[in-house]
Design an enzyme around this catalytic site. Sequence first.
Site, PDB file in Angstrom:
ATOM      1  CE  LYS A 156     -22.221  27.803-125.989  1.00  8.31           C
ATOM      2  NZ  LYS A 156     -22.012  29.057-125.671  1.00  8.31           N
ATOM      3  NE  ARG A 207     -19.650  35.655-124.310  1.00 11.38           N
ATOM      4  CZ  ARG A 207     -20.069  34.354-124.089  1.00 11.38           C
ATOM      5  NH1 ARG A 207     -19.433  33.368-123.437  1.00 11.38           N
ATOM      6  NH2 ARG A 207     -21.451  34.403-124.135  1.00 11.38           N
ATOM      7  CE1 TYR A 224       6.545  12.528-115.313  1.00  8.28           C
ATOM      8  CE2 TYR A 224       4.220  12.731-115.773  1.00  8.28           C
ATOM      9  CZ  TYR A 224       5.389  12.406-115.996  1.00  8.28           C
ATOM     10  OH  TYR A 224       5.554  11.805-117.391  1.00  8.28           O
ATOM     11  CG  MET A 249      -0.882  13.308-122.271  1.00  8.43           C
ATOM     12  SD  MET A 249       0.428  13.477-123.728  1.00  8.43           S
ATOM     13  CE  MET A 249       1.227  15.114-123.430  1.00  8.43           C
TER      14      MET A 249
END
Length: 388
Positions: A49, A146, A268, A327
């Site tokens: 998956k 779940r 930053y 980013m």
Amino acid sequence: MTDFPIPFEDDDLFASAGLRLTVDLTALTENWRDMARRSGAARAAAVVKADAYGMGIEDAGEALYMAGARDFFVATVDEGVTLRLYAPEARIFVLSGIWPGTERRFFENDLVPVISSDEQLAFWMAVLADYGDYPCALHVDTGFNRLGLHMDDAIALADDVSRPASFAPVLIMSHLACGDEPSHAMNRRQLESFRRVGAAYEGIDSSLAASAGIFLGEDYHFDLTRPGIALYGGEAVCGLANPMRPVATAEARIIQVRNVEAGETVSYGRALQLGRKSRLAIASAGYADGYMRGLSSGGVPLRQAVPEGGQGFIAGHRVPVAGRITMDLTIFDITDLPDNAVRAGDYVELFGKNMALDDVARAAGTIGYEMLTSMGLRHERRYVAEEE
């Protein structure tokens, strides 16, 4: 004057990529064989998956199929349709189950839905009334809360004489909540609950153990195991030395090397102030590429396990992340490396053979699963089959 476009070979694309991922298919298949041996008398499936945990379901799926895997688990019907092209004779289970409008894709691609809820069960019974015999798997909740049918409902269903004769599950499965903690009492409680369910479906294959459960031993193996993260080199059990071979190596190109004076701040938020004259290497990977902001050297208040943040590997040395990850870019402090050891265009390893996946994940305050599956769409993949 060169005419455009210039044709690129795959190797050219990999060599020029800002972020690249090398996938060792030999390590992948050896990890599957290892987990198959550890599964004892049980068959070992392969969980592919999330695009084979970011490794590419096409190449990884085909490699595992060629290695002998004949049971596969995917998350969605789309993944199952793709995998069918590369695993033609395999039994492919779709963990998210079946929903109205997807029936044809299941039937045309010979996919097995995993029924996990009352709603899915009701729909499946209606499908059988229209289409006749077709296999399914039942997912039963034994304490995870779940997905899964309630235990009592699943047991009652086994004895329900009113159910359609065409309803014939080929697998009963559940999932361990604390399999990565071998001494946790929850494992034994779920095992006993699952045995009760299995007894109600005598003669039908059962599956409880994913990667961590395989390490718990024979009691947890039943008929089919479901190794996932271990196939891709990740740690399956807390506090246990990882016996799996690393599969993925992620690297980012160094775009610039710059000299910075003592007392200046980096990135930053001015989260890092340099205490010495430093050399910094700026790499072309950031949190948009799955290199998580939690690996920043500062300004991450929720991280506790590795307060100093992440590291990379370049020129034979580990180098720390400097300041906050952004980013698209990450800054590494290469001050302690020899002069000219790193140049623009070189690559820094983010994780792989020299930087263990789960060590990097811990520094980010997360787990190897998330690191692998969050690598994003901008990396170029290369597949190798390294010699023993």
